[in-house]
Write a protein that holds these residues in place. Structure first.
Motif, PDB file in Angstrom:
ATOM      1  N   HIS A 166       0.830  -1.364  -0.184  1.00  0.00           N
ATOM      2  CA  HIS A 166       0.022  -0.077  -0.120  1.00  0.00           C
ATOM      3  C   HIS A 166       0.870   1.145  -0.156  1.00  0.00           C
ATOM      4  CE1 HIS A 166      -3.439  -2.706   0.953  1.00  0.00           C
ATOM      5  NE2 HIS A 166      -4.325  -1.482   0.906  1.00  0.00           N
ATOM      6  N   LEU A 167       1.776   1.282   0.772  1.00  0.00           N
ATOM      7  CA  LEU A 167       2.592   2.455   1.005  1.00  0.00           C
ATOM      8  C   LEU A 167       3.489   2.670  -0.342  1.00  0.00           C
ATOM      9  CD1 LEU A 167       4.511   1.970   4.369  1.00  0.00           C
ATOM     10  CD2 LEU A 167       2.451   3.579   3.779  1.00  0.00           C
ATOM     11  N   MET A 168       3.740   1.740  -1.086  1.00  0.00           N
ATOM     12  CA  MET A 168       4.355   1.895  -2.575  1.00  0.00           C
ATOM     13  C   MET A 168       3.767   2.555  -3.380  1.00  0.00           C
ATOM     14  SD  MET A 168       6.246  -1.977  -2.837  1.00  0.00           S
ATOM     15  CE  MET A 168       7.810  -2.172  -1.752  1.00  0.00           C
ATOM     16  N   GLN A 169       2.454   2.262  -3.267  1.00  0.00           N
ATOM     17  CA  GLN A 169       1.588   3.109  -4.226  1.00  0.00           C
ATOM     18  C   GLN A 169       1.303   4.654  -3.913  1.00  0.00           C
ATOM     19  OE1 GLN A 169      -1.984   0.719  -5.563  1.00  0.00           O
ATOM     20  NE2 GLN A 169      -1.334  -0.700  -3.892  1.00  0.00           N
ATOM     21  N   LEU A 170       1.740   4.959  -2.527  1.00  0.00           N
ATOM     22  CA  LEU A 170       1.502   6.264  -2.107  1.00  0.00           C
ATOM     23  C   LEU A 170       2.642   7.131  -2.078  1.00  0.00           C
ATOM     24  CD1 LEU A 170      -0.779   5.343   1.068  1.00  0.00           C
ATOM     25  CD2 LEU A 170      -1.472   6.131  -1.376  1.00  0.00           C
ATOM     26  N   ARG A 171       3.893   6.547  -1.985  1.00  0.00           N
ATOM     27  CA  ARG A 171       5.218   7.296  -1.784  1.00  0.00           C
ATOM     28  C   ARG A 171       6.394   6.610  -2.330  1.00  0.00           C
ATOM     29  NH1 ARG A 171       7.715   8.135   3.906  1.00  0.00           N
ATOM     30  NH2 ARG A 171       9.426   7.517   2.323  1.00  0.00           N
ATOM     31  N   ASP A 172       7.767   7.273  -2.385  1.00  0.00           N
ATOM     32  CA  ASP A 172       8.677   6.495  -2.848  1.00  0.00           C
ATOM     33  C   ASP A 172       9.502   6.093  -1.549  1.00  0.00           C
ATOM     34  OD1 ASP A 172       8.582   6.904  -5.488  1.00  0.00           O
ATOM     35  OD2 ASP A 172       9.163   8.977  -5.222  1.00  0.00           O
ATOM     36  N   ASP A 173      10.492   5.100  -1.897  1.00  0.00           N
ATOM     37  CA  ASP A 173      11.629   4.746  -0.874  1.00  0.00           C
ATOM     38  C   ASP A 173      10.807   4.004   0.183  1.00  0.00           C
ATOM     39  OD1 ASP A 173      14.072   5.424  -1.511  1.00  0.00           O
ATOM     40  OD2 ASP A 173      14.138   7.243  -0.034  1.00  0.00           O
ATOM     41  N   VAL A 174      10.158   3.017  -0.381  1.00  0.00           N
ATOM     42  CA  VAL A 174       9.418   1.958   0.534  1.00  0.00           C
ATOM     43  C   VAL A 174      10.271   0.542   0.067  1.00  0.00           C
ATOM     44  CG1 VAL A 174       7.628   0.688   1.337  1.00  0.00           C
ATOM     45  CG2 VAL A 174       7.534   3.055   1.028  1.00  0.00           C
ATOM     46  N   ARG A 175      10.647  -0.142   0.933  1.00  0.00           N
ATOM     47  CA  ARG A 175      11.290  -1.693   0.580  1.00  0.00           C
ATOM     48  C   ARG A 175      11.132  -2.543   1.741  1.00  0.00           C
ATOM     49  NH1 ARG A 175      17.490   0.265   1.600  1.00  0.00           N
ATOM     50  NH2 ARG A 175      17.251   0.698   3.944  1.00  0.00           N
ATOM     51  N   PHE A 176      11.265  -4.015   1.320  1.00  0.00           N
ATOM     52  CA  PHE A 176      11.267  -4.877   2.403  1.00  0.00           C
ATOM     53  C   PHE A 176      12.537  -5.337   2.833  1.00  0.00           C
ATOM     54  CE2 PHE A 176       7.345  -5.357  -0.213  1.00  0.00           C
ATOM     55  CZ  PHE A 176       6.479  -5.018   0.691  1.00  0.00           C
ATOM     56  N   LEU A 177      12.778  -5.806   3.985  1.00  0.00           N
ATOM     57  CA  LEU A 177      14.123  -6.093   4.418  1.00  0.00           C
ATOM     58  C   LEU A 177      14.356  -7.794   3.812  1.00  0.00           C
ATOM     59  CD1 LEU A 177      16.609  -5.441   6.023  1.00  0.00           C
ATOM     60  CD2 LEU A 177      15.527  -6.794   8.122  1.00  0.00           C
ATOM     61  N   PRO A 178      15.335  -7.902   3.053  1.00  0.00           N
ATOM     62  CA  PRO A 178      15.386  -9.254   2.427  1.00  0.00           C
ATOM     63  C   PRO A 178      15.829 -10.311   3.281  1.00  0.00           C
ATOM     64  CG  PRO A 178      17.002  -7.295   1.307  1.00  0.00           C
ATOM     65  CD  PRO A 178      16.550  -6.938   2.537  1.00  0.00           C
ATOM     66  N   ASP A 179      15.489 -11.623   2.790  1.00  0.00           N
ATOM     67  CA  ASP A 179      15.863 -12.804   3.747  1.00  0.00           C
ATOM     68  C   ASP A 179      17.249 -13.092   3.231  1.00  0.00           C
ATOM     69  OD1 ASP A 179      13.222 -12.902   4.616  1.00  0.00           O
ATOM     70  OD2 ASP A 179      12.606 -14.046   2.803  1.00  0.00           O
ATOM     71  N   ARG A 180      17.944 -12.895   2.351  1.00  0.00           N
ATOM     72  CA  ARG A 180      19.275 -13.475   2.023  1.00  0.00           C
ATOM     73  C   ARG A 180      20.272 -12.745   3.026  1.00  0.00           C
ATOM     74  NH1 ARG A 180      19.231 -14.465  -4.392  1.00  0.00           N
ATOM     75  NH2 ARG A 180      18.551 -12.219  -4.361  1.00  0.00           N
ATOM     76  N   ASP A 181      21.200 -13.416   3.509  1.00  0.00           N
ATOM     77  CA  ASP A 181      21.951 -12.772   4.364  1.00  0.00           C
ATOM     78  C   ASP A 181      22.994 -11.530   3.741  1.00  0.00           C
ATOM     79  OD1 ASP A 181      21.348 -14.587   6.248  1.00  0.00           O
ATOM     80  OD2 ASP A 181      23.102 -15.927   5.997  1.00  0.00           O
ATOM     81  N   VAL A 182      23.408 -11.622   2.418  1.00  0.00           N
ATOM     82  CA  VAL A 182      24.307 -10.741   2.258  1.00  0.00           C
ATOM     83  C   VAL A 182      23.387  -9.524   1.646  1.00  0.00           C
ATOM     84  CG1 VAL A 182      25.602  -9.814  -0.083  1.00  0.00           C
ATOM     85  CG2 VAL A 182      25.717 -12.485   0.806  1.00  0.00           C
ATOM     86  N   GLU A 183      22.178  -9.504   1.131  1.00  0.00           N
ATOM     87  CA  GLU A 183      21.369  -8.193   1.266  1.00  0.00           C
ATOM     88  C   GLU A 183      20.942  -7.705   2.190  1.00  0.00           C
ATOM     89  OE1 GLU A 183      18.728  -9.238  -2.928  1.00  0.00           O
ATOM     90  OE2 GLU A 183      18.945 -10.870  -1.385  1.00  0.00           O
TER      91      GLU A 183
END
Length: 294
Positions: A166-183
């Protein structure tokens, strides 16, 4: 006492306490829950107050004495450590499941019970939500100068995705914390003061939620925590704590009240962003159509 964490009750009553009682409250909150199992004398010494002040403090919380306070704390720890299996075995759910009778009657009874449980949990959650924390969460999420990162757990990653999409449709700079260790390590290493971490952590709490919240706090960022009424161990690192009831007609904790809180938060963000939200939504629709996504 109301259902929920004693720590939350203490925070809400800080403004009503005397200066000496606030010293006791701060010592308890800093060492919660272990500090609550100290003796009155030890707690008084650590708080630099008298033993009668400690007694007056627990009286202010609604307890007749310190043993009552500690008994309530033990009950809370039992509740916050409960698993679906332990709830299945201790709440009578297994016995109810085996009750004989007409199937239609059982289904109707379950529907009525579900309606009562969900309605009660939802109403209580929204009524008990601290207005200041709710408003602060909306301000942080609507601040386009801030970068938003969301993370959930075994089941609550679904809620993190729901809010994030929902936030991605309303504003920039929204992301999910990745599962992979390096990321994940790369994102955590880049945390700064403009970062906001949104954490979902419910009983049978996950250690990495507390670790990540602490890292964000250390780097000067803000943490918004969605949790249950017993409060995740990540709560001391959070700028905003939004607790929800988790009562359900099954042994599994319900996320229904939290979902209602999320949708109310989204409504608040839309209101805070004003026409910028509409323009962002329109731009997203236009891009999706051109890309053949809709």
């Amino acid at each position: 006492m109301a259902s929920g964490a004693l720590a939350d009750d203490i925070r809400q009553k800080l403004g009503e306490l005397s200066p000496a009682e606030r010293k006791v409250a701060r010592v308890l909150l800093a060492g919660y829950p272990a500090a609550g199992f100290e003796t009155v004398a030890v707690l008084a010494k650590r708080s630099a107050v008298s033993a009668p002040t400690v007694i007056r403090f627990v009286n202010r919380l609604g307890y007749r004495g310190f043993p009552d306070f500690q008994a309530a704390l033990r009950d809370e720890l039992d509740a916050r450590n409960a698993s679906p299996l332990s709830l299945y075995e201790t709440t009578g759910y297994a016995r109810a499941e085996k009750t004989s009778g007409d199937g239609d009657d059982q289904d109707s009874a379950l529907l009525r019970h579900g309606s009562e449980v969900f309605t009660g949990a939802l109403t209580a959650t929204l009524a008990e939500l601290p207005p200041h924390d709710f408003e602060h969460a909306v301000r942080l999420l609507a601040d386009r100068k801030r970068r938003i990162t969301l993370v959930g757990g075994r089941f609550t990653h679904l809620l993190a995705q729901y809010l994030g999409l929902h936030l991605m449709q309303l504003r920039d700079d929204v992301r999910f914390l990745p599962d992979r260790d390096v990321e994940r390590a790369a994102i955590l290493a880049a945390l700064a003061r403009r970062d906001v971490l949104v954490v979902f952590d419910y009983r049978r709490y996950e250690a990495d939620a507390t670790t990540v919240a602490a890292l964000v706090q250390e780097h000067g960022g803000k943490v918004i925590l969605f949790t249950d009424t017993w409060l995740s161990p990540a709560a001391p690192h959070a700028e905003v704590v939004l607790p929800s009831r988790v009562a359900a007609p099954s042994p599994y904790d319900s996320l229904v009240p939290t979902l209602a809180v999320l949708e109310t938060v989204v409504a608040g963000v839309i209101t805070a962003l004003g026409d910028d939200a509409r323009r962002r939504m329109q731009h997203g629709e236009d891009v999706a159509r051109r890309a053949g996504l809709y």
